[in-house]
Each structure stands twice: as structure tokens, then as C-alpha cells.
Design a protein around this motif. Structure first.
Motif, short mmCIF file in Angstrom:
data_model
loop_
_atom_site.label_atom_id
_atom_site.label_comp_id
_atom_site.label_asym_id
_atom_site.label_seq_id
_atom_site.Cartn_x
_atom_site.Cartn_y
_atom_site.Cartn_z
N THR A 49 0.92 -1.32 -0.01
CA THR A 49 0.12 -0.12 0.26
C THR A 49 0.79 1.34 -0.16
N TYR A 79 -6.77 -0.97 -8.58
CA TYR A 79 -7.46 -1.05 -7.45
C TYR A 79 -8.13 0.38 -6.59
N LYS A 80 -9.24 0.54 -6.52
CA LYS A 80 -9.72 1.85 -5.98
C LYS A 80 -9.34 3.00 -6.77
N ASN A 81 -9.01 2.77 -8.29
CA ASN A 81 -8.66 3.91 -9.00
C ASN A 81 -9.32 4.19 -10.34
N LYS A 82 -10.49 5.01 -10.14
CA LYS A 82 -11.38 5.23 -11.09
C LYS A 82 -10.50 5.71 -12.50
N GLN A 130 -9.28 2.41 -14.03
CA GLN A 130 -10.27 1.61 -14.57
C GLN A 130 -10.88 2.15 -15.72
N ASN A 173 -11.97 -5.49 -9.44
CA ASN A 173 -11.18 -4.18 -9.41
C ASN A 173 -11.60 -3.33 -10.30
N GLU A 200 -15.49 -2.43 -9.70
CA GLU A 200 -15.95 -1.77 -8.15
C GLU A 200 -16.24 -0.06 -8.43
N ASP A 201 -17.48 -0.03 -7.97
CA ASP A 201 -17.97 1.52 -8.23
C ASP A 201 -17.92 2.02 -9.38
N ASN A 202 -17.71 0.97 -10.52
CA ASN A 202 -17.68 1.81 -11.98
C ASN A 202 -18.86 1.06 -12.87
#
Length: 411
Positions: free
Chosen positions: A253, A319-322, A325, A360, A363-365
Motif C-alpha cells: 500500500t 484497485y480503487k482507482n477510477k 479503470q 477491481n 468496483e464502483d464503475n
């Protein structure tokens, strides 16, 4: 502080075995200098001169070889836990002693000289190593030849890897085999039992810059491995190891955020995945989806899992990066990843890494979710494959929804 002594003159003539009593005296001195009160006498320069003389004579007789080893043990004991002695040893020994002993065929001489180097190094002396890169590279080679010896390993992990300037200079000058050795030790440090400390993180961010920039510039050389004539291309094999390091770095991380925005990295990984996917599909080579492609030797071992690691790296970078993505979508990377999900003996856990990457990416996309759902409806994505990966497409009115199933395979 005693002035540095000039190296001994080159001698010629017949080698005379050292008398037994001289060896016993040297052993006795070595034992005495384990005691603090007996150190810092004016004997260090003489000891260094004798060691260089032994090396100059290319000793083969066991008695002289024993004296050679004892001399190095003597210096190691003198320098142990004593900064004044370390300074004197360094003045007399650097660089000639290390250049003479680190590449010696006798593994004990390599170990003892490595012990002296480890004991004597500090931040200031590390700068001198940058001007004497052959010594640093000799340590890498010593670890290659004698992986069971702890001293070369400790020099690299406890000193070299704390100096990004030295690592960068070394990497430019080393052979590809030596680069692989260094990269393996970087991986060992990242995945070790002890996490990176706060002091380690800035240094490893500098290492990440070197690794990522080198991979971006050179990654296409792995395509040489598709040719049987270049199946042992060492530059290509070193580049594969760069990918392994990037996978481990992006799993940390503290390093992930830096690499997620590294210029050109995600684009180059997707491009390379596409190239090897096409190459493995159109011809029979080391990247083909076939268990029978495995060959003997290092090539198959190093190339094994290469496609899996490319997909793993894409998943980590998203990972958690719009932004990433969306970038994978723009580069048509999602169909490519889905098309890569097949049984492949050369890529263990490939399906699991595809699942990880798809999760990944979606996620939220909603845009990426919609794309996969439409691919399934159009027959471009296999519904049974999606189910195997832990996803299914559900139609709600005019809208297609990609959702997880309860029997998602573990990562």
C-alpha cells in the motif's frame, strides 16, 4: 590515524610454505583481537599488506591459504563493533582488498572479506562504493555463487538497498544475470516477514521509479522469447523479473499509489498483454496456452506465470482507482482480460487473477459493469465463464446488471 600503506610490490620466485608456528601465531592474534582492549594497535596495515601479498601469490598450498583466511578473520575481529578500528581498516583495505578477495575462488575468503565490508560500511563509505561499482557488483556475484553465505546477502539488503543512487548506478552496469539476482533480493525485502519501515518507504519509492521506468522502456524485449533461437535471451528474462517486482510493489500500500500514476505503465502492460496473447494464440511458443510447451531449464521457470502476472499488475493498478479503470476500458483491455481466462498450465492461478482484475475494474464503475454485461448479451463474453469467475448478468427492465454470485471462487 595511520597513513595508508602502498600495496605490496609484485613478487616473483618460489612460494615458500608458511611455517606452522607462524600460522599458530596468526591464529593466536586473531583470538586476541576478539577482545576490545587488544584492538587499535599498529598492525592493521601490516595485516592488509600480507593479505594482498597472499592474493598476489595466487596461493594454492593449504598452509598459505589458511594464513590468508586467518588474516581476513583477524581484520574482521578488529573491526567488529569498533568504529575507530573500522575507519582504520577501511583506509588500509579499500578498495584493493575487496577487489582482490570478493571474487576469490575460495568461498571462505569471499565470506570473510564480505564480513569485513559489511562491518565497515556506513552512509559515507557507501558514497565511495558509487565510485567503485566493481566492488558492489562483486558482492552481487558473490551472492550468486554462494547463496548460503549470509554476509553478501546482508551487505545487499542492509546497505545497498538503502541507497537508491548506488542501486541505479549498479543496475546500469551489471549483467542481466546479476540484475535478476538483485531484483530477487528486492522482492525478498518487500515480501519479507518484517514490513517496510517508514525510512524504507522513500528509498523503495526510488527503486520503484527505476523498476517501472526500465520496464516501460524495455518490456517488449520479452517477445524475443517466442523465437526458439532466442529462448534463452537474458535481457528478456531480466525484464520478466521486473514484472515480478512490480507485482509485489503494487501489492504494498505504501508503493501502490506512486505506481498507479506512473506515466505509461498501465498502457504498456495492456499493450504487452495483447501482444503475447496474440503471439501465443497464432503460433506455438513459450506463451502459448498449452501444457506441452514447457521446456527444460530456466526459461520455462522464469516465463511461467507471465500472463498471470500481467493481469495481476493491471488489477493492482486499478484497485480503487477510477482513472485507471476507465483507461483500461478505453484501451479495450477488458475484452482482452476476459479472453485470457482459460486453462493454461504455464499460468497457474490465471482464472483467479482475472477474477481479481475484473473485480477491481468494475468496483464502483457502472460503465465497466455495463460493458461486460453487454458483451455477455452479444455473445462476446461466455456466460458460463463469467459464472465460473463469480459473476452473472441479470436483466432489469431494459438494463443489464453485472453482479456477483455467492459461489465466487476464492482469490
Amino acid at each position: 590515524m595511520a597513513a595508508p600503506r602502498p600495496p605490496p610490490a609484485r613478487l616473483s620466485g618460489v612460494m615458500v610454505p608458511a611455517p606452522i608456528q607462524d600460522l599458530e601465531a596468526l591464529r593466536a592474534l586473531t583470538a586476541l583481537f576478539k577482545e576490545q582492549r587488544n584492538r587499535n594497535l599498529d598492525t592493521i596495515g601490516v595485516a592488509v599488506d600480507l593479505i594482498l601479498l597472499f592474493r598476489e601469490l595466487r596461493v594454492e598450498q593449504e598452509s598459505l591459504l589458511t594464513a590468508f583466511r586467518c588474516g581476513l578473520q583477524f581484520l574482521g575481529n578488529v573491526a567488529s563493533r569498533n568504529e575507530d578500528s573500522q575507519s582504520i581498516v577501511w583506509v588500509h583495505a579499500f578498495p584493493e582488498l575487496f577487489l582482490s578477495c570478493l571474487n576469490h575462488p575460495d568461498k571462505k575468503i569471499v565470506a570473510y572479506s564480505s564480513m569485513i565490508l559489511f562491518t565497515s560500511l556506513n552512509s559515507e563509505r557507501m558514497k565511495e562504493l558509487e565510485e567503485n561499482l566493481n566492488i558492489a557488483i562483486d558482492v552481487i556475484e558473490a551472492h550468486q555463487k554462494h547463496p548460503e553465505s549470509e554476509w553478501p546477502f546482508l551487505i545487499i539488503t542492509d546497505h545497498f538497498l538503502k541507497s537508491p543512487e548506488l542501486v541505479k548506478a549498479m543496475y546500469a552496469k551489471m549483467s542481466n544475470q546479476e540484475r535478476v539476482t538483485l531484483l530477487d533480493l528486492i522482492i525478498a525485502k518487500i515480501v519479507g516477514d518484517e514490513p517496510l519501515t517508514k525510512d524504507d518507504v522513500p528509498v523503495f519509492l526510488s527503486h520503484a521509479e527505476l523498476i517501472a521506468s526500465t520496464f516501460v522502456d524495455q518490456c517488449k524485449v520479452v517477445l524475443r522469447l517466442t523465437s526458439e533461437q532466442q529462448a534463452d535471451d537474458e535481457e528478456a528474462l531480466a525484464t520478466i523479473r521486473l514484472l515480478d517486482v512490480l507485482c509485489e510493489m503494487t501489492a504494498n500500500t505504501d508503493l501502490l499509489g506512486y505506481l498507479q500514476v506512473f506515466p505509461g505503465l498501465l498502457e504498456r502492460v495492456i499493450d504487452l498483454l495483447r501482444l503475447i496473447h496474440v503471439a501465443g494464440r497464432d503460433t506455438t511458443n513459450i506463451f502459448s496456452t498449452c501444457g506441452c510447451i514447457k521446456a527444460e531449464g530456466d526459461v520455462s521457470n522464469v516465463a511461467e506465470g507471465f500472463k498471470s502476472h500481467l493481469i495481476r499488475l493491471i488489477g493492482n493498478l486499478c484497485y480503487k482507482n477510477k482513472d485507471n479503470q476507465d483507461k483500461v476500458n478505453e484501451l479495450d483491455g477488458i475484452p482482452l482480460i476476459l479472453d485470457s481466462c482459460s486453462i493454461d498450465d504455464s499460468n497457474p492461478f490465471l482464472t483467479q487473477w482475472v477474477v481479481y482484475a475484473v473485480r477491481n475494474l468494475t468496483e464502483d464503475n457502472s460503465q465497466n459493469q455495463d460493458l461486460i454485461a453487454k458483451m455477455e448479451e452479444q455473445g462476446l463474453a461466455d456466460a458460463s465463464l463469467l459464472k465460473k469467475m463469480g459473476f452473472e448478468v441479470e436483466k432489469r427492465g431494459d438494463k443489464l446488471i453485472l453482479k456477483s454470485t455467492n459461489d465466487t471462487p476464492p482469490l
